[in-house]
Design a protein around this motif. Structure first.
Motif, PDB file in Angstrom:
ATOM      1  N   CYS A  87      35.398  27.604   7.562  1.00 29.80           N
ATOM      2  CA  CYS A  87      35.258  26.321   8.260  1.00 29.80           C
ATOM      3  C   CYS A  87      35.633  26.556   9.725  1.00 29.80           C
ATOM      4  O   CYS A  87      36.657  27.199   9.997  1.00 29.80           O
ATOM      5  CB  CYS A  87      36.197  25.304   7.619  1.00 29.80           C
ATOM      6  N   SER A  88      34.822  26.048  10.640  1.00 30.32           N
ATOM      7  CA  SER A  88      35.102  26.290  12.071  1.00 30.32           C
ATOM      8  C   SER A  88      36.416  25.636  12.494  1.00 30.32           C
ATOM      9  O   SER A  88      37.068  26.100  13.430  1.00 30.32           O
ATOM     10  CB  SER A  88      33.944  25.798  12.941  1.00 30.32           C
ATOM     11  N   GLN A  91      39.221  27.963  11.529  1.00 31.56           N
ATOM     12  CA  GLN A  91      39.254  29.114  12.448  1.00 31.56           C
ATOM     13  C   GLN A  91      39.824  28.744  13.819  1.00 31.56           C
ATOM     14  O   GLN A  91      40.361  29.593  14.523  1.00 31.56           O
ATOM     15  CB  GLN A  91      37.835  29.671  12.625  1.00 31.56           C
ATOM     16  N   ALA A  92      39.722  27.465  14.177  1.00 31.59           N
ATOM     17  CA  ALA A  92      40.161  27.035  15.515  1.00 31.59           C
ATOM     18  C   ALA A  92      41.686  26.982  15.640  1.00 31.59           C
ATOM     19  O   ALA A  92      42.206  26.837  16.737  1.00 31.59           O
ATOM     20  CB  ALA A  92      39.586  25.659  15.827  1.00 31.59           C
ATOM     21  N   CYS A 175      34.502  20.642  14.635  1.00 33.38           N
ATOM     22  CA  CYS A 175      33.584  21.057  13.568  1.00 33.38           C
ATOM     23  C   CYS A 175      32.255  21.391  14.239  1.00 33.38           C
ATOM     24  O   CYS A 175      31.648  20.521  14.869  1.00 33.38           O
ATOM     25  CB  CYS A 175      33.385  19.925  12.560  1.00 33.38           C
ATOM     26  N   TYR A 176      31.814  22.639  14.054  1.00 33.13           N
ATOM     27  CA  TYR A 176      30.613  23.068  14.781  1.00 33.13           C
ATOM     28  C   TYR A 176      29.372  22.296  14.319  1.00 33.13           C
ATOM     29  O   TYR A 176      28.398  22.195  15.061  1.00 33.13           O
ATOM     30  CB  TYR A 176      30.416  24.590  14.618  1.00 33.13           C
ATOM     31  N   CYS A 267      25.907  22.664   7.093  1.00 34.42           N
ATOM     32  CA  CYS A 267      27.087  23.512   7.313  1.00 34.42           C
ATOM     33  C   CYS A 267      26.809  24.849   6.637  1.00 34.42           C
ATOM     34  O   CYS A 267      26.669  24.909   5.415  1.00 34.42           O
ATOM     35  CB  CYS A 267      28.342  22.869   6.720  1.00 34.42           C
ATOM     36  N   TYR A 269      28.666  27.231   6.009  1.00 31.84           N
ATOM     37  CA  TYR A 269      29.725  27.645   5.079  1.00 31.84           C
ATOM     38  C   TYR A 269      29.557  26.931   3.732  1.00 31.84           C
ATOM     39  O   TYR A 269      29.629  27.560   2.679  1.00 31.84           O
ATOM     40  CB  TYR A 269      31.099  27.328   5.673  1.00 31.84           C
TER      41      TYR A 269
END
Ligand code: 13P
Ligand code: SF4
Length: 311
Positions: A87-88, A91-92, A175-176, A267, A269
């Motif tokens: 999940c972006s 990762q952030a 969230c990308y 998404c 992912y």
């Protein structure tokens, strides 16, 4: 079609043999949602994970969701069809960066509210967890005499500030998928359906949220669409949501919110999980989600606090 029917039967047989429960997030593909015992948002699935008596949890979602199920079920086997389903937002916000920030700002004594889209190690550094479904409720219960640090979604955080009037320091993550929706892309689809209502996820940017009639979690979108008197509804979130909504609201015309480049947003992912990988993980009981016990114990405290505060 026959192959996927066989696969479905195989999954149901394995589920019985393993004494497993299949939990699926609203963004999973339709075939996975249709074979699951429970389909829902992060909050609903966290409650389902806490309540289950099954020996095995097959979590069809992304890694932080399966990890959440493991945090409250250390004795159970938790499997995720694709171990790389990340999940972006997670990762952030690496735990080491959050720990360094908290140390550098120790004099401020932050009350840390972590959106559930983060690692177990980040949860372990937090005071309470929230989801998009209960963020307003959780922030309203934060101690009044401590500054709040909200991690890792700046858009959800900004929306909660608007809703609660509470000042918060926001971690700069997003969230990308949801930031791909733009004011222009939503205005274009609104022009095509001038009478349509717009429902958007709070992970969208403010420019997009301002165009929405309702901003809410994926589960609350189901109730919003069911109760709407209007037939056309533009749904501004990940595309998997449309399967759930079309099943639950067959009388509504549910239109996927487009981005500037695509007719809907996927998404990558969430879409790593497939029916085949679900069958394989039930057959092999791999890949498993494991958490170092000291982290799990610390992460469980803010997670249980959330479940308690969100009742
Ligand atoms: P919900 O809890 O609203 O389902 O959101 C989860 C998520 O990952 C949104 O991108
Ligand atoms: Fe993470 Fe966004 Fe995918 Fe949700 S849609 S799992 S927030 S990357």
């Amino acid at each position: 079609m026959a192959a996927s029917l066989d696969l479905k039967e195989e999954i149901l047989a394995l589920k019985k043999e393993r004494n497993a429960v299949i939990l699926a997030h609203n963004y999973q593909t339709g075939d996975i949602q249709d074979v699951a015992d429970h389909v829902g948002d992060s909050l609903g699935l966290a409650y389902q994970a806490k309540a289950t008596h099954a020996a095995v949890i097959a979590f069809c979602g992304v890694h932080f969701m399966a990890e959440t199920a493991k945090i409250v079920n250390p004795g159970k086997i938790v499997v995720l069809p694709d171990k790389d389903a990340g999940c972006s937002l997670e990762q952030a916000c690496p735990a080491a960066e959050l720990a360094a920030f908290l140390t550098a700002n120790a004099d401020r004594n932050h009350y840390v509210i972590a959106y559930i889209n983060c690692s177990a190690a980040v949860k372990a550094l937090s005071d309470v967890i929230c989801t998009s479904g209960n963020a307003v409720k959780i922030v309203n219960q934060a101690p009044a005499d401590r500054p709040i640090l909200f991690v890792p979604d700046e858009n959800l955080g900004a929306w909660v500030i608007e809703q609660t009037g509470r000042k918060m320091d926001l971690w700069q993550g997003n969230c990308y998928v949801h930031v791909e929706f733009t004011r222009a892309s939503i205005q274009r689809i609104k022009a095509e359906y001038p009478d349509a209502l717009v429902v958007a996820h709070p992970e969208c940017t403010r420019a997009v949220r301002l165009l929405a009639d309702e901003v809410c979690s994926t589960e609350k979108m189901v109730a919003f669409c069911k109760n709407s008197a209007v037939g056309n509804i533009i749904v501004v979130t990940e595309s998997g949501m449309l399967h759930r909504l079309r099943k639950e609201c067959p009388d509504k015309n549910l239109i996927a919110g487009p981005t500037d480049l695509c007719a809907c947003a996927d998404c990558r992912y969430m879409k790593m999980n497939t029916l085949q990988k679900l069958r394989d993980c039930l057959a092999t009981l791999q890949p498993r989600v494991e958490i170092e016990e000291s982290i799990r114990r610390r992460a469980e405290i803010p997670l249980l606090r959330m479940l308690e505060q969100s009742k």
